[in-house]
Design an enzyme around this catalytic site. Structure first.
Site, short mmCIF file in Angstrom:
data_model
loop_
_atom_site.label_atom_id
_atom_site.label_comp_id
_atom_site.label_asym_id
_atom_site.label_seq_id
_atom_site.Cartn_x
_atom_site.Cartn_y
_atom_site.Cartn_z
N LYS A 53 0.82 -1.22 0.00
CA LYS A 53 0.00 0.00 0.00
C LYS A 53 0.85 1.27 0.00
O LYS A 53 0.41 2.31 -0.47
CB LYS A 53 -0.90 0.03 1.23
CG LYS A 53 -1.71 -1.20 1.46
CD LYS A 53 -2.85 -1.30 0.50
CE LYS A 53 -3.60 -2.59 0.75
NZ LYS A 53 -4.78 -2.73 -0.07
C1 LIG Z 1 -1.01 -7.87 2.28
C2 LIG Z 1 -2.15 -7.73 1.32
N1 LIG Z 1 -2.21 -8.58 0.28
C3 LIG Z 1 -3.23 -8.51 -0.61
C4 LIG Z 1 -4.25 -7.59 -0.47
C5 LIG Z 1 -5.33 -7.55 -1.50
O1 LIG Z 1 -5.15 -6.48 -2.38
P1 LIG Z 1 -6.38 -5.84 -3.14
O2 LIG Z 1 -7.34 -5.40 -2.07
O3 LIG Z 1 -5.83 -4.70 -3.89
O4 LIG Z 1 -6.96 -6.91 -3.98
C6 LIG Z 1 -4.22 -6.69 0.61
C7 LIG Z 1 -5.26 -5.66 0.82
O5 LIG Z 1 -5.63 -4.94 0.01
C8 LIG Z 1 -3.13 -6.74 1.50
O6 LIG Z 1 -3.04 -5.88 2.50
N1 LIG Z 2 -6.63 -5.08 2.15
C1 LIG Z 2 -6.81 -3.70 2.45
C2 LIG Z 2 -8.26 -3.37 2.37
C3 LIG Z 2 -8.62 -2.29 1.44
O1 LIG Z 2 -7.92 -2.27 0.26
P1 LIG Z 2 -7.76 -0.94 -0.61
O2 LIG Z 2 -6.64 -1.28 -1.54
O3 LIG Z 2 -9.04 -0.69 -1.27
O4 LIG Z 2 -7.40 0.19 0.29
C4 LIG Z 2 -6.17 -3.42 3.80
O5 LIG Z 2 -5.28 -4.18 4.19
O6 LIG Z 2 -6.52 -2.49 4.47
#
Ligand SMILES: Cc1ncc(COP(=O)(O)O)c(C=O)c1O
Ligand SMILES: N[C@@H](CCOP(=O)(O)O)C(=O)O
Length: 473
Positions: free
Chosen positions: A114
């Protein structure tokens, strides 16, 4: 570049407008009115660029309302080796001779992917808010990683407050400590009695109240914000070029998925002309996305059926960004997308198999697999033993599923979405030892906690936001 809503209502303005808007007024998500593409020759010209310059080349066609020199400076200030602990920013590491590669996205401040977009959001929010002389109160939802990344990126920003909702008791001990140990005047941690989807629904409900949103300057940092997705597309380009393939040769990417933002960013890169063959969606036990790509039916899980798993950040039953995907599959037809998403909201399945749209899905490069707790442990153990590389449970979901879709001679890039230090308990269970932890996080669990618990109730949330903001003036 103009932006439109996935629900079809007119012009949302330009990049800076959708950046601050988060969700569109009709409840849809912002999309560019068209997706610019690179020719093969243009792609070759990007091959050698450093991360910040590549980010400029990829993002500039979508951001034409910030002067070129300013955008370049914002990107240089964001993608710094001292922040991401690597000269390459997102290094690509082969896993032996397996044909699998790890794309390291988690070396930034909060140890999850992120940071890659959130650090940019911190810079660009500040820039746009200063130019407009405005303030922003970010309302976000996290299942563990978006929260800390957003809070670290917005720390001390005088024009921004962060109200972050998390599912009470569902994050790892480390994730909770990262967020709740912050004691800052612009950070408000709110644990909601519910699952991540409840938090995300609350965010959308507050955004749907146009008067409240305007009065309290509500903005978003989740991947419902277009800027998040756009910034995430850059590392697909960087990883592709790092593989050193001949021009036009395909690479596959495997993405541990929950809210569908990360893999959608890969789809954006593919639509821009990057030679991505397969986009492999890796689900955990909450396998709604797997179900869609296997059967054609998208059927969200109500909160009580969202399992608590050992890859908790992916414990998501309703993937917000899937709306963007459906919009593209519908040929950018907002009316059709709105009808589908309203059905999704009512808990009805949306089935595309047997319709002409299913051909579009098949052509879009997506395939999917899923993983269980036992798979995850086995994959962490195997990757450690075979390649000397310790991975976190989410990345393990990806590595497991990636192996099922490998094609001879085509590299498979697995996105490392978090570091193992964030999920010590599961990693310990897999390999009987603790992962390394950066010195700055030593004993973080022992720090005082600053958070409140609220019921899953939009009125209670609005009251809390109002009271906190009124106290500040
Ligand atoms: C460590 C981790 N892996 C995978 C994901 C999944 O990613 P996305 O929500 O973009 O599909 C998340 C949360 O978004 C995450 O925090
Ligand atoms: N997996 C995320 C949840 C939200 O995902 P986002 O990419 O839409 O912000 C988290 O770990 O908070």
């Amino acid at each position: 570049m103009k932006y439109v809503s996935t629900r079809g209502t007119g012009d949302l303005g330009r990049f800076s407008d959708v950046l601050l808007m988060g969700l569109a007024p009709d409840g849809g998500l912002a999309m560019p009115e068209r997706i610019p593409t690179f020719t093969a020759a243009e792609l070759e010209g990007l091959r050698q660029l450093k991360y910040a310059d590549l980010a400029f080349a990829v993002m500039r066609p979508f951001i034409d309302d910030i002067p070129e020199e300013d955008l370049k400076r914002l990107l240089k200030d964001t993608y710094r080796p001292d922040v991401f602990h690597s000269q390459d920013i997102t290094p690509v590491t082969p896993l032996g001779n397996s044909g699998l590669y790890l794309l390291e996205l988690s070396n930034g401040p909060s140890l999850a992917f992120k940071d890659m977009a959130m650090q940019f959001l911190g810079q660009v929010f500040e820039y746009v808010l200063e130019h407009r002389d405005e303030r922003l109160n970010i309302l976000g939802a996290t299942s563990g990683d978006t929260g800390s990344a957003a809070e670290y990126a917005m720390l001390g920003k005088p024009r921004v407050n962060v109200f972050m909702l998390s599912p009470h008791g569902r994050m790892s001990a480390f994730q909770q400590a990262q967020m709740f140990s912050l004691n800052e005047p612009n950070i408000f941690n709110i644990a909601v009695e519910g699952v991540f989807d409840d938090c995300q629904d609350l965010v959308k409900e507050v955004n749907a109240d146009a008067e409240f949103k305007a009065r309290y300057d509500i903005g978003a940092v989740n991947s419902i914000n277009w800027a998040r997705v756009l910034a995430q597309a850059v590392y697909y380009f960087k990883a592709y070029f790092a593989l050193g393939l001949p021009a036009g040769a395909e690479a596959d990417f495997c993405v541990p998925s929950g809210n569908f933002g990360n893999v959608f960013a890969g789809y954006l890169a593919r639509k821009m002309g990057l030679p991505i063959g397969q986009l492999v969606v890796a689900s955990n036990e909450n396998d709604v996305l797997y179900e869609f790509f296997s059967t054609g039916a998208y059927h969200v899980r109500p909160g009580e059926r969202v399992a608590k798993t050992s890859s908790p950040s992916m414990d998501i039953g309703k993937a917000s960004n899937f709306e963007r995907y459906l919009y593209l599959i519908a040929g950018e037809n907002g009316e059709q997308t709105g009808a589908w998403w309203r059905a999704v909201g009512r808990g009805e399945p949306v089935s595309l198999s047997g319709t002409p749209h299913w051909d579009g899905v098949k052509a879009s490069g997506f395939v999917a697999g899923r993983s269980t707790h036992a798979d995850r442990l086995q994959t962490i153990r195997q990757t450690d033993q075979q390649f000397g590389r310790l991975i976190d449970p989410h990345t393990a979901d990806g590595v497991l599923v990636a192996q099922q879709f490998q094609r001879p001679g085509v590299p498979m890039v697995c996105l490392e979405t978090a570091l193992p230090a964030k999920f010590e308990e599961t990693v310990q269970e897999a390999v009987q030892r603790q992962p390394d932890r950066p010195e700055r996080f030593r004993d973080i669990e022992k720090a005082d906690r600053h958070s409140i618990v609220l019921p899953n109730d939009v009125q209670a949330l609005k009251t809390y936001i109002r009271e906190q903001l009124e106290k500040k003036v």
